[in-house]
Design an enzyme around this catalytic site. Structure first.
Site, PDB file in Angstrom:
ATOM      1  N   PHE A  24       0.806  -1.226   0.000  1.00  0.00           N
ATOM      2  CA  PHE A  24       0.000   0.000   0.000  1.00  0.00           C
ATOM      3  C   PHE A  24       0.836   1.271   0.000  1.00  0.00           C
ATOM      4  O   PHE A  24       0.384   2.324  -0.449  1.00  0.00           O
ATOM      5  CB  PHE A  24      -0.936   0.021   1.230  1.00  0.00           C
ATOM      6  CG  PHE A  24      -0.259   0.462   2.507  1.00  0.00           C
ATOM      7  CD1 PHE A  24      -0.075   1.806   2.800  1.00  0.00           C
ATOM      8  CD2 PHE A  24       0.226  -0.474   3.417  1.00  0.00           C
ATOM      9  CE1 PHE A  24       0.560   2.215   3.973  1.00  0.00           C
ATOM     10  CE2 PHE A  24       0.862  -0.084   4.581  1.00  0.00           C
ATOM     11  CZ  PHE A  24       1.039   1.266   4.858  1.00  0.00           C
ATOM     12  N   LYS A  79      -0.877  -6.913  -9.488  1.00  0.00           N
ATOM     13  CA  LYS A  79      -1.896  -6.960  -8.438  1.00  0.00           C
ATOM     14  C   LYS A  79      -1.529  -5.880  -7.419  1.00  0.00           C
ATOM     15  O   LYS A  79      -0.662  -6.058  -6.581  1.00  0.00           O
ATOM     16  CB  LYS A  79      -1.896  -8.352  -7.777  1.00  0.00           C
ATOM     17  CG  LYS A  79      -3.231  -8.798  -7.195  1.00  0.00           C
ATOM     18  CD  LYS A  79      -3.742  -7.924  -6.066  1.00  0.00           C
ATOM     19  CE  LYS A  79      -3.015  -8.105  -4.774  1.00  0.00           C
ATOM     20  NZ  LYS A  79      -3.411  -7.129  -3.723  1.00  0.00           N
ATOM     21  N   GLU A 125      -4.816  -3.859  -2.073  1.00  0.00           N
ATOM     22  CA  GLU A 125      -6.266  -3.604  -2.004  1.00  0.00           C
ATOM     23  C   GLU A 125      -6.559  -2.311  -1.244  1.00  0.00           C
ATOM     24  O   GLU A 125      -7.658  -1.775  -1.339  1.00  0.00           O
ATOM     25  CB  GLU A 125      -6.998  -4.797  -1.357  1.00  0.00           C
ATOM     26  CG  GLU A 125      -6.716  -5.023   0.122  1.00  0.00           C
ATOM     27  CD  GLU A 125      -5.405  -5.790   0.381  1.00  0.00           C
ATOM     28  OE1 GLU A 125      -4.565  -5.884  -0.534  1.00  0.00           O
ATOM     29  OE2 GLU A 125      -5.236  -6.263   1.515  1.00  0.00           O
ATOM     30  N   SER A 152       5.171  -7.094   3.345  1.00  0.00           N
ATOM     31  CA  SER A 152       5.704  -7.486   4.654  1.00  0.00           C
ATOM     32  C   SER A 152       6.459  -8.818   4.534  1.00  0.00           C
ATOM     33  O   SER A 152       6.222  -9.604   3.615  1.00  0.00           O
ATOM     34  CB  SER A 152       4.550  -7.628   5.645  1.00  0.00           C
ATOM     35  OG  SER A 152       3.639  -8.588   5.158  1.00  0.00           O
ATOM     36  N   CYS A 212       9.804   1.342   3.803  1.00  0.00           N
ATOM     37  CA  CYS A 212      10.727   0.272   4.202  1.00  0.00           C
ATOM     38  C   CYS A 212      12.135   0.792   4.399  1.00  0.00           C
ATOM     39  O   CYS A 212      13.000   0.060   4.852  1.00  0.00           O
ATOM     40  CB  CYS A 212      10.719  -0.816   3.148  1.00  0.00           C
ATOM     41  SG  CYS A 212      11.341  -0.219   1.578  1.00  0.00           S
ATOM     42  N   GLU A 235       9.164  -4.403  13.260  1.00  0.00           N
ATOM     43  CA  GLU A 235       8.810  -3.323  12.330  1.00  0.00           C
ATOM     44  C   GLU A 235       7.463  -2.754  12.754  1.00  0.00           C
ATOM     45  O   GLU A 235       6.428  -3.428  12.625  1.00  0.00           O
ATOM     46  CB  GLU A 235       8.729  -3.853  10.893  1.00  0.00           C
ATOM     47  CG  GLU A 235       8.384  -2.748   9.900  1.00  0.00           C
ATOM     48  CD  GLU A 235       8.225  -3.242   8.470  1.00  0.00           C
ATOM     49  OE1 GLU A 235       7.559  -4.269   8.256  1.00  0.00           O
ATOM     50  OE2 GLU A 235       8.759  -2.576   7.564  1.00  0.00           O
TER      51      GLU A 235
HETATM   52  P1  NAD Z   1       1.381  -6.685   2.901  1.00  0.00           P
HETATM   53  O1  NAD Z   1       2.394  -7.754   2.998  1.00  0.00           O
HETATM   54  O2  NAD Z   1       0.239  -6.709   3.842  1.00  0.00           O
HETATM   55  O3  NAD Z   1       0.725  -6.660   1.422  1.00  0.00           O
HETATM   56  C1  NAD Z   1       1.523  -6.639   0.270  1.00  0.00           C
HETATM   57  C2  NAD Z   1       0.738  -7.285  -0.883  1.00  0.00           C
HETATM   58  O4  NAD Z   1       0.483  -8.655  -0.563  1.00  0.00           O
HETATM   59  C3  NAD Z   1      -0.620  -6.644  -1.131  1.00  0.00           C
HETATM   60  O5  NAD Z   1      -0.824  -6.535  -2.515  1.00  0.00           O
HETATM   61  C4  NAD Z   1      -1.598  -7.622  -0.504  1.00  0.00           C
HETATM   62  O6  NAD Z   1      -2.860  -7.634  -1.133  1.00  0.00           O
HETATM   63  C5  NAD Z   1      -0.900  -8.948  -0.704  1.00  0.00           C
HETATM   64  N1  NAD Z   1      -1.247  -9.950   0.314  1.00  0.00           N
HETATM   65  C6  NAD Z   1      -1.682  -9.719   1.574  1.00  0.00           C
HETATM   66  N2  NAD Z   1      -1.848 -10.888   2.230  1.00  0.00           N
HETATM   67  C7  NAD Z   1      -1.493 -11.876   1.366  1.00  0.00           C
HETATM   68  C8  NAD Z   1      -1.415 -13.296   1.466  1.00  0.00           C
HETATM   69  N3  NAD Z   1      -1.735 -13.939   2.583  1.00  0.00           N
HETATM   70  N4  NAD Z   1      -0.996 -13.994   0.378  1.00  0.00           N
HETATM   71  C9  NAD Z   1      -0.658 -13.361  -0.753  1.00  0.00           C
HETATM   72  N5  NAD Z   1      -0.700 -12.008  -0.903  1.00  0.00           N
HETATM   73  C10 NAD Z   1      -1.105 -11.267   0.146  1.00  0.00           C
HETATM   74  O7  NAD Z   1       2.178  -5.292   2.994  1.00  0.00           O
HETATM   75  P2  NAD Z   1       1.580  -3.823   3.149  1.00  0.00           P
HETATM   76  O8  NAD Z   1       1.024  -3.657   4.519  1.00  0.00           O
HETATM   77  O9  NAD Z   1       0.734  -3.498   1.977  1.00  0.00           O
HETATM   78  O10 NAD Z   1       2.922  -2.959   2.999  1.00  0.00           O
HETATM   79  C11 NAD Z   1       3.778  -2.657   4.071  1.00  0.00           C
HETATM   80  C12 NAD Z   1       4.925  -3.633   4.148  1.00  0.00           C
HETATM   81  O11 NAD Z   1       5.655  -3.631   2.918  1.00  0.00           O
HETATM   82  C13 NAD Z   1       5.950  -3.255   5.219  1.00  0.00           C
HETATM   83  O12 NAD Z   1       6.365  -4.423   5.865  1.00  0.00           O
HETATM   84  C14 NAD Z   1       7.078  -2.634   4.421  1.00  0.00           C
HETATM   85  O13 NAD Z   1       8.347  -2.695   5.029  1.00  0.00           O
HETATM   86  C15 NAD Z   1       7.049  -3.472   3.178  1.00  0.00           C
HETATM   87  N6  NAD Z   1       7.689  -2.804   2.068  1.00  0.00           N
HETATM   88  C16 NAD Z   1       8.911  -3.263   1.710  1.00  0.00           C
HETATM   89  C17 NAD Z   1       9.590  -2.639   0.688  1.00  0.00           C
HETATM   90  C18 NAD Z   1      10.956  -3.118   0.290  1.00  0.00           C
HETATM   91  O14 NAD Z   1      11.471  -2.637  -0.700  1.00  0.00           O
HETATM   92  N7  NAD Z   1      11.564  -4.048   0.992  1.00  0.00           N
HETATM   93  C19 NAD Z   1       9.023  -1.539   0.026  1.00  0.00           C
HETATM   94  C20 NAD Z   1       7.759  -1.100   0.421  1.00  0.00           C
HETATM   95  C21 NAD Z   1       7.095  -1.741   1.460  1.00  0.00           C
END
Ligand code: NAD
Length: 494
Positions: A155, A179, A182, A232, A287, A385
């Site tokens: 997000f 994708k 959401e 994450s 991140c 985190e």
């Molecule tokens: P998230 O892991 O909740 O969601 C990321 C994506 O995964 C979304 O598109 C979501 O719909 C999908 N998703 C959620 N649950 C899932 C499941 N069980 N199976 C498959 N797909 C699923 O992350 P978020 O809350 O949207 O974003 C924040 C996180 O992203 C933080 O941990 C942040 O550190 C990380 N992040 C990392 C980087 C990097 O470069 N390392 C960059 C940006 C954000």
């Protein structure tokens, strides 16, 4: 600048074969972190829709692979001009759905355009190579597309993170399935429209809205050969495991707990701005945000640095200088985490729980910058985190102790040091257990063409997601050995 929050609910559809198409699955609402209002809604793409969309992409990709890179690049050049033309409009929309302030919304897009410019430059840079390896025999590298590739994004950067991969993957001749999160799917409408206007043939860029089920359907489809993921760590690992189990290549970037090492000889003004901006930028929802400050030496020697960090962070106005938090549940989690840290013995130097919502945005998701002192290594505030504008100060007697703490955390995205001593900076660079390191830079995001990517629990898979070290992920290298005439001088390879 005040963010323009959409007044009407935007219907956020899938983008399939050049058309916006309504999904048939679960209905999800998009809520602006600024005012708690519903600004969009969509129905998730079902497994059947995912399958049909990817089948169509696989057919479209066969023709795209035949298009010379110089011609594919023309589409990317048009895409760049459209994004620049529409920059403000896109920045408002992505900020409205993600909680960023306007400058942050714009900066994310500009970083995405930088990747796009790198992709445009590939036609002149990525020339492969051919060498006559023995008489009459040549060996050659040819970069070829992988086929259909997919990317799943978080997000917090609705345009930048997808733009890390869209331009490179398409320029290299792949079809691309996206994708979006959401929570922030609306920006995808703008990016899809821009690519269509730029002249990208239908079917090569498909957007599927949804959650876990949609992601799993994408990973499972046989035609999807490479999967990028950013989110994450827990989900990154799950996506990595599911994809690699089927023999697919997966590059899954996860969460982070980034450290800044503050040495007493650091320029206090630079440290004040750099460290404050690192943990408060994007309201700590990035991140690369610093979340642990390792303060080295006698506390008296860094007193002025800490005062400058507090002064800058406490001067930020919510709603303009610092944006909102993605959900109400996350605000509650952050407030509880501060309380738990306090109970565990931390001293609160700046308390974001006391912040007041900006006028007219009382229904939004707000917390102010928070600085915790005397945090214990190994505690929640030192290792988990939190993903909000919170920094935990840990006092350390020397650099070795600081780096031992840094190394003990499971993540490995970024570490920075603030100092005026090059030798000490070099020591931190060498000892940091991270993929990216900064010196007097609070957010050490590499600029293109330098690649972006962490190590340890911040990344599953090999290579980086942007720049030079991403090219081999989004392509196959074919090795061609050619002989046209029989040679007389046989050798061991003849
Ligand atoms: P998230 O892991 O909740 O969601 C990321 C994506 O995964 C979304 O598109 C979501 O719909 C999908 N998703 C959620 N649950 C899932 C499941 N069980 N199976 C498959 N797909 C699923 O992350 P978020 O809350 O949207 O974003 C924040 C996180 O992203 C933080 O941990 C942040 O550190 C990380 N992040 C990392 C980087 C990097 O470069 N390392 C960059 C940006 C954000």
């Amino acid at each position: 600048m005040t963010i323009k929050i959409p007044a009407e609910i935007i219907s956020c559809q899938n983008f399939i074969n050049g058309e916006f198409v309504k999904g048939s699955g679960e209905k999800i609402q998009v809520i602006s972190p600024y005012n708690g209002k519903i600004i969009g809604e969509f129905n998730c793409a079902s497994r059947n829709a995912v399958d049909a969309t990817i089948d169509a992409a696989a057919i479209a990709q066969l023709s795209w692979a035949e298009v010379p890179m110089k011609e594919r690049t023309k589409v990317m050049f048009n895409f760049r001009n459209i994004l620049i033309r529409d920059m403000d409009e896109i920045a408002h929309l992505k900020s409205a759905e993600s909680g960023k302030n306007f400058d942050e919304g714009k900066a994310g897009l500009m970083k995405g355009i930088e990747v796009l410019e790198y992709a445009i430059a590939l036609q002149n840079m990525d020339l492969g190579g051919k060498v006559e390896v023995s008489r009459g025999v040549s060996c050659e590298y040819r970069r070829e597309p992988v086929g259909v590739v997919a990317n799943i994004t978080p997000f917090n950067f609705p345009a930048m993170v997808p733009m890390w991969t869209i331009p490179i993957a398409l320029t290299l001749g792949n079809a691309y399935i996206w994708k979006p999160s959401e929570k922030t799917p609306l920006t995808s409408l703008k990016i899809a429209s821009a690519l269509k206007e730029a002249g990208l043939p239908d079917g090569l860029f498909q957007v599927l809205q949804g959650t876990k089920e949609t992601v799993e359907a994408i990973i499972d489809h046989k035609a999807v050969k490479a999967i990028g993921f950013v989110g994450s760590t827990k989900i990154a690992k799950a996506v990595y495991d599911r994809g690699t189990k089927e023999g697919k290549r997966v590059l899954a970037l996860g969460g982070a707990k980034n450290h800044i090492v503050l040495l007493p000889d650091a320029n206090a003004d630079m440290a004040g701005v750099g460290i404050s901006d690192s943990f408060t930028g994007c309201a700590g929802q990035r991140c690369m945000a610093a979340s642990v400050l390792l303060v080295v030496g006698n506390p008296e020697d860094t007193k002025k640095h800490i005062e400058k960090i507090i002064n800058r962070a406490s001067s930020l106005k919510l709603g303009s200088d610092m944006g909102a938090i993605i959900t109400k549940a996350q605000v509650a989690f952050l407030k509880e985490a501060i309380t738990r840290a306090e109970t565990a013995g931390a001293k609160i130097l700046l308390d974001g729980r006391l912040a007041v919502a900006p006028k007219g945005m009382e229904e939004g998701n707000w917390i102010g910058p928070t600085i915790l002192d005397n945090v214990q290594p190994g505690s929640e505030a030192a290792t988990v985190e939190l993903f909000g504008p919170i920094i935990s100060i840990i006092r350390c007697k020397d650099i070795s102790e600081a780096m031992k703490i840094e190394n003990s955390v499971t993540y490995g995205n970024a570490c920075s040091v603030f100092t005026s001593n090059g030798a000490l900076a070099e020591k931190v660079i060498r000892m940091a257990s991270t993929g990216m390191v900064g010196v007097n830079v609070g957010v050490p995001v590499p600029r293109e063409p330098f690649s972006f990517g962490g190590i340890n629990a911040s990344k599953f898979g090999h290579g980086d997601i942007t720049g030079q070290h991403s090219l081999d992920f989004w392509s196959n290298i074919k090795k061609v050995t050619v002989k046209w005439e029989k040679q007389n001088d046989n050798n061991w390879m003849s």
